[in-house]
Design a protein around this motif. Structure first.
Motif, PDB file in Angstrom:
ATOM      1  N   ALA B  46      -5.339 -15.855  -5.274  1.00 16.35           N
ATOM      2  CA  ALA B  46      -4.632 -14.744  -5.907  1.00 16.35           C
ATOM      3  C   ALA B  46      -4.501 -13.533  -4.988  1.00 16.35           C
ATOM      4  O   ALA B  46      -3.506 -12.801  -5.051  1.00 16.35           O
ATOM      5  CB  ALA B  46      -5.349 -14.344  -7.194  1.00 16.35           C
ATOM      6  N   PHE B  47      -5.501 -13.303  -4.131  1.00 17.77           N
ATOM      7  CA  PHE B  47      -5.502 -12.060  -3.351  1.00 17.77           C
ATOM      8  C   PHE B  47      -5.403 -12.289  -1.845  1.00 17.77           C
ATOM      9  O   PHE B  47      -5.063 -11.374  -1.119  1.00 17.77           O
ATOM     10  CB  PHE B  47      -6.761 -11.253  -3.664  1.00 17.77           C
ATOM     11  N   GLY B  48      -5.713 -13.465  -1.399  1.00 22.97           N
ATOM     12  CA  GLY B  48      -5.550 -13.753   0.018  1.00 22.97           C
ATOM     13  C   GLY B  48      -6.808 -13.594   0.832  1.00 22.97           C
ATOM     14  O   GLY B  48      -7.131 -14.434   1.655  1.00 22.97           O
ATOM     15  N   SER B  49      -7.502 -12.490   0.633  1.00 25.46           N
ATOM     16  CA  SER B  49      -8.729 -12.259   1.397  1.00 25.46           C
ATOM     17  C   SER B  49      -9.562 -11.208   0.686  1.00 25.46           C
ATOM     18  O   SER B  49      -9.090 -10.514  -0.218  1.00 25.46           O
ATOM     19  CB  SER B  49      -8.408 -11.786   2.811  1.00 25.46           C
ATOM     20  N   LYS B  50     -10.787 -11.108   1.115  1.00 29.07           N
ATOM     21  CA  LYS B  50     -11.680 -10.111   0.551  1.00 29.07           C
ATOM     22  C   LYS B  50     -11.113  -8.715   0.772  1.00 29.07           C
ATOM     23  O   LYS B  50     -11.124  -7.881  -0.125  1.00 29.07           O
ATOM     24  CB  LYS B  50     -13.039 -10.258   1.226  1.00 29.07           C
ATOM     25  N   GLU B  51     -10.628  -8.478   1.953  1.00 25.28           N
ATOM     26  CA  GLU B  51     -10.104  -7.152   2.262  1.00 25.28           C
ATOM     27  C   GLU B  51      -8.877  -6.817   1.416  1.00 25.28           C
ATOM     28  O   GLU B  51      -8.734  -5.689   0.937  1.00 25.28           O
ATOM     29  CB  GLU B  51      -9.737  -7.066   3.742  1.00 25.28           C
ATOM     30  N   ALA B  52      -7.995  -7.792   1.221  1.00 21.72           N
ATOM     31  CA  ALA B  52      -6.810  -7.549   0.410  1.00 21.72           C
ATOM     32  C   ALA B  52      -7.215  -7.239  -1.033  1.00 21.72           C
ATOM     33  O   ALA B  52      -6.640  -6.353  -1.676  1.00 21.72           O
ATOM     34  CB  ALA B  52      -5.887  -8.764   0.451  1.00 21.72           C
ATOM     35  N   LEU B  53      -8.198  -7.971  -1.522  1.00 16.45           N
ATOM     36  CA  LEU B  53      -8.706  -7.689  -2.868  1.00 16.45           C
ATOM     37  C   LEU B  53      -9.266  -6.279  -2.937  1.00 16.45           C
ATOM     38  O   LEU B  53      -8.980  -5.515  -3.873  1.00 16.45           O
ATOM     39  CB  LEU B  53      -9.785  -8.718  -3.226  1.00 16.45           C
ATOM     40  N   PHE B  54     -10.039  -5.921  -1.928  1.00 13.81           N
ATOM     41  CA  PHE B  54     -10.588  -4.574  -1.920  1.00 13.81           C
ATOM     42  C   PHE B  54      -9.480  -3.533  -1.908  1.00 13.81           C
ATOM     43  O   PHE B  54      -9.534  -2.539  -2.653  1.00 13.81           O
ATOM     44  CB  PHE B  54     -11.487  -4.357  -0.707  1.00 13.81           C
ATOM     45  N   LEU B  55      -8.473  -3.740  -1.104  1.00 14.68           N
ATOM     46  CA  LEU B  55      -7.386  -2.764  -0.999  1.00 14.68           C
ATOM     47  C   LEU B  55      -6.704  -2.552  -2.351  1.00 14.68           C
ATOM     48  O   LEU B  55      -6.459  -1.418  -2.760  1.00 14.68           O
ATOM     49  CB  LEU B  55      -6.368  -3.220   0.044  1.00 14.68           C
ATOM     50  N   GLN B  56      -6.412  -3.634  -3.040  1.00 15.70           N
ATOM     51  CA  GLN B  56      -5.779  -3.494  -4.358  1.00 15.70           C
ATOM     52  C   GLN B  56      -6.693  -2.736  -5.313  1.00 15.70           C
ATOM     53  O   GLN B  56      -6.256  -1.856  -6.063  1.00 15.70           O
ATOM     54  CB  GLN B  56      -5.425  -4.866  -4.940  1.00 15.70           C
ATOM     55  N   ALA B  57      -7.984  -3.101  -5.281  1.00 16.91           N
ATOM     56  CA  ALA B  57      -8.936  -2.436  -6.179  1.00 16.91           C
ATOM     57  C   ALA B  57      -9.046  -0.957  -5.830  1.00 16.91           C
ATOM     58  O   ALA B  57      -9.125  -0.098  -6.714  1.00 16.91           O
ATOM     59  CB  ALA B  57     -10.294  -3.130  -6.091  1.00 16.91           C
ATOM     60  N   TYR B  58      -9.034  -0.676  -4.544  1.00 20.85           N
ATOM     61  CA  TYR B  58      -9.178   0.714  -4.111  1.00 20.85           C
ATOM     62  C   TYR B  58      -7.955   1.544  -4.488  1.00 20.85           C
ATOM     63  O   TYR B  58      -8.091   2.694  -4.928  1.00 20.85           O
ATOM     64  CB  TYR B  58      -9.408   0.783  -2.604  1.00 20.85           C
ATOM     65  N   GLU B  59      -6.783   0.984  -4.350  1.00 19.11           N
ATOM     66  CA  GLU B  59      -5.563   1.724  -4.688  1.00 19.11           C
ATOM     67  C   GLU B  59      -5.579   2.118  -6.167  1.00 19.11           C
ATOM     68  O   GLU B  59      -5.188   3.218  -6.544  1.00 19.11           O
ATOM     69  CB  GLU B  59      -4.321   0.876  -4.384  1.00 19.11           C
ATOM     70  N   GLY B 116     -12.642  -9.863  12.071  1.00 20.19           N
ATOM     71  CA  GLY B 116     -12.841 -10.708  10.901  1.00 20.19           C
ATOM     72  C   GLY B 116     -13.586  -9.969   9.817  1.00 20.19           C
ATOM     73  O   GLY B 116     -12.998  -9.555   8.833  1.00 20.19           O
ATOM     74  N   GLU B 117     -14.864  -9.769  10.022  1.00 23.06           N
ATOM     75  CA  GLU B 117     -15.638  -8.979   9.072  1.00 23.06           C
ATOM     76  C   GLU B 117     -15.154  -7.541   9.066  1.00 23.06           C
ATOM     77  O   GLU B 117     -14.610  -7.043  10.037  1.00 23.06           O
ATOM     78  CB  GLU B 117     -17.120  -8.997   9.480  1.00 23.06           C
ATOM     79  N   GLY B 118     -15.351  -6.879   7.982  1.00 26.01           N
ATOM     80  CA  GLY B 118     -15.126  -5.442   7.968  1.00 26.01           C
ATOM     81  C   GLY B 118     -13.697  -5.039   7.668  1.00 26.01           C
ATOM     82  O   GLY B 118     -12.787  -5.850   7.609  1.00 26.01           O
ATOM     83  N   LEU B 119     -13.542  -3.758   7.470  1.00 19.11           N
ATOM     84  CA  LEU B 119     -12.250  -3.195   7.107  1.00 19.11           C
ATOM     85  C   LEU B 119     -11.445  -2.843   8.350  1.00 19.11           C
ATOM     86  O   LEU B 119     -11.974  -2.498   9.376  1.00 19.11           O
ATOM     87  CB  LEU B 119     -12.483  -1.932   6.281  1.00 19.11           C
ATOM     88  N   ASP B 120     -10.141  -2.914   8.238  1.00 24.70           N
ATOM     89  CA  ASP B 120      -9.320  -2.664   9.413  1.00 24.70           C
ATOM     90  C   ASP B 120      -8.342  -1.509   9.184  1.00 24.70           C
ATOM     91  O   ASP B 120      -8.511  -0.684   8.303  1.00 24.70           O
ATOM     92  CB  ASP B 120      -8.567  -3.935   9.802  1.00 24.70           C
ATOM     93  N   GLU B 121      -7.329  -1.483  10.002  1.00 26.46           N
ATOM     94  CA  GLU B 121      -6.377  -0.389  10.036  1.00 26.46           C
ATOM     95  C   GLU B 121      -5.743  -0.097   8.670  1.00 26.46           C
ATOM     96  O   GLU B 121      -5.583   1.056   8.275  1.00 26.46           O
ATOM     97  CB  GLU B 121      -5.288  -0.725  11.063  1.00 26.46           C
TER      98      GLU B 121
END
Lengths: 199, 199
Positions: B46-59, B116-121
């Motif tokens: 549904a979200f693609g990756s952990k980071e993408a999920l985080f981004l949606q949740a954060y927005e 890989g790990e961690g948040l990016d740009e």
DNA sequence: ATGGTATTTGACAAGGTGTCAAGAACGTGA
DNA sequence: TCACGTTCTTGACACCTTGTCAAATACCAT
């Protein structure tokens, strides 16, 4: 008994360089072991855990950094001292390429993760200790300035305010990477604390 | 077209709660999946990756938070508005038990980890965007206050200063967990910006 | 009803931390 | 000089993480 095949302090320096650059969780013991030319297991044998290794490396850094700050805060007018303090702080955040940010602030924000992973209470105390000591340094500087008539106000409150701003600078550095902006905020803060022009 | 067996927004809320509490790296997708009653694989689908999920949740969070801030900054004297702003900010850091800190600041400090790990740009931009919008909000409030004679000074510089202090508060919260201290710094900052007593 | 499509599910690879037993190397006492 | 004991090193292991993939599944639409 059998002597170590690596230098304790070398490993601490190499480890901290990586922790600073990539964060504690972002750095693996394999990374450090490779860089230091040591087996991962030897690190566990020597330090016990990743967090313990970080703590030793951080204490090293904290001690060195405090000495440098102390020097910067010790000469010239109060305005010059505070300027030197902010300069050093910002330079520290902006050192490395890409800039590494503030290790204390970064570490502080890595606290309270899942069990096992992440930094815990002992690390929090190490970070808090450095922040406290820096605050005390700034407060002493302000008190001395007050005696010389360079500052009128509450040294404790002003010191806390100044340190809070430096922590904010560390955060804004990560957000925008805009060094001139950081320096503007620093100058503005000094003006606010010391009075717009005098001081 | 097989329909989803879970609610998109529910997962976003549950995920953000955990990210906020334990940090992004400190939260595993298994944790979220368990809490949400969803298979881990479904989250990836549904979200693609952990980071993408985080981004949606954060927005989601950022949007909600901005609205609340806007409300707080919109009524009363300038001093009241700024007081409400700091109150809200600190309450946000201190919410949860144990207090969760500031998600933006915590996220910002998790940037730039190993590949890989961690948040990016992309995450950095999301954080920076919220900080910028908050700064604009504060600046507008100061400008309006200036027109009514409640503030004399540079609204842009003062807004940046105020936001820097709030970021610093987020850091000191993690270091000391001393809420009265945070409120003292906030009050001191307002006094500094508005003039000790007037305003 | 049935085909097509998106979701779910479970297995997998790669890499992380931390543990442990076994092997290796040196200082020390005889 | 030699052997012992202590410590360090080494490699295998268990368990966790993220992310990928193919196979099974369930529904909507025709």
């Amino acid at each position: 008994m059998r002597p170590r095949e690596f230098d304790h302090d070398d490993v601490l320096r190499i480890a901290f360089e990586q922790f600073w650059r990539k964060g504690v969780r972002g750095t693996s013991l394999s990374d450090i072991a490779r860089d230091a030319g040591v087996q991962r297991g030897s690190l566990y044998n020597a330090f016990g855990s990743k967090e313990a290794l970080f703590l030793q490396a951080y204490e090293r850094y904290a001690g060195d950094y405090l000495l440098v700050l102390q020097k910067a805060l010790g000469a010239g007018s109060l305005r010059k001292r505070l300027t030197a303090f902010f300069d050093l702080t910002i330079s520290n955040f902006r050192s490395g390429s890409p800039p590494r940010g503030c290790p204390t602030t970064r570490g502080l924000m890595e606290l309270g993760a899942a069990k096992g992973e992440g930094l815990d209470e002992e690390a929090r105390q190490a970070f808090a200790s450095l922040v406290s000591r820096i605050t005390a340094l700034v407060q002493d500087t302000l008190s001395a300035g007050a005696e010389r008539g360079e500052f009128s106000g509450n040294p404790a409150a002003a010191a806390l305010h100044i340190v809070a701003v430096t922590r904010g600078l560390a955060v804004l550095e990560r957000a925008f990477g805009d060094e001139p902006q950081l320096r503007k905020i620093a100058a503005h803060t000094i003006d606010l604390v010391l009075g717009k022009k005098g001081g």
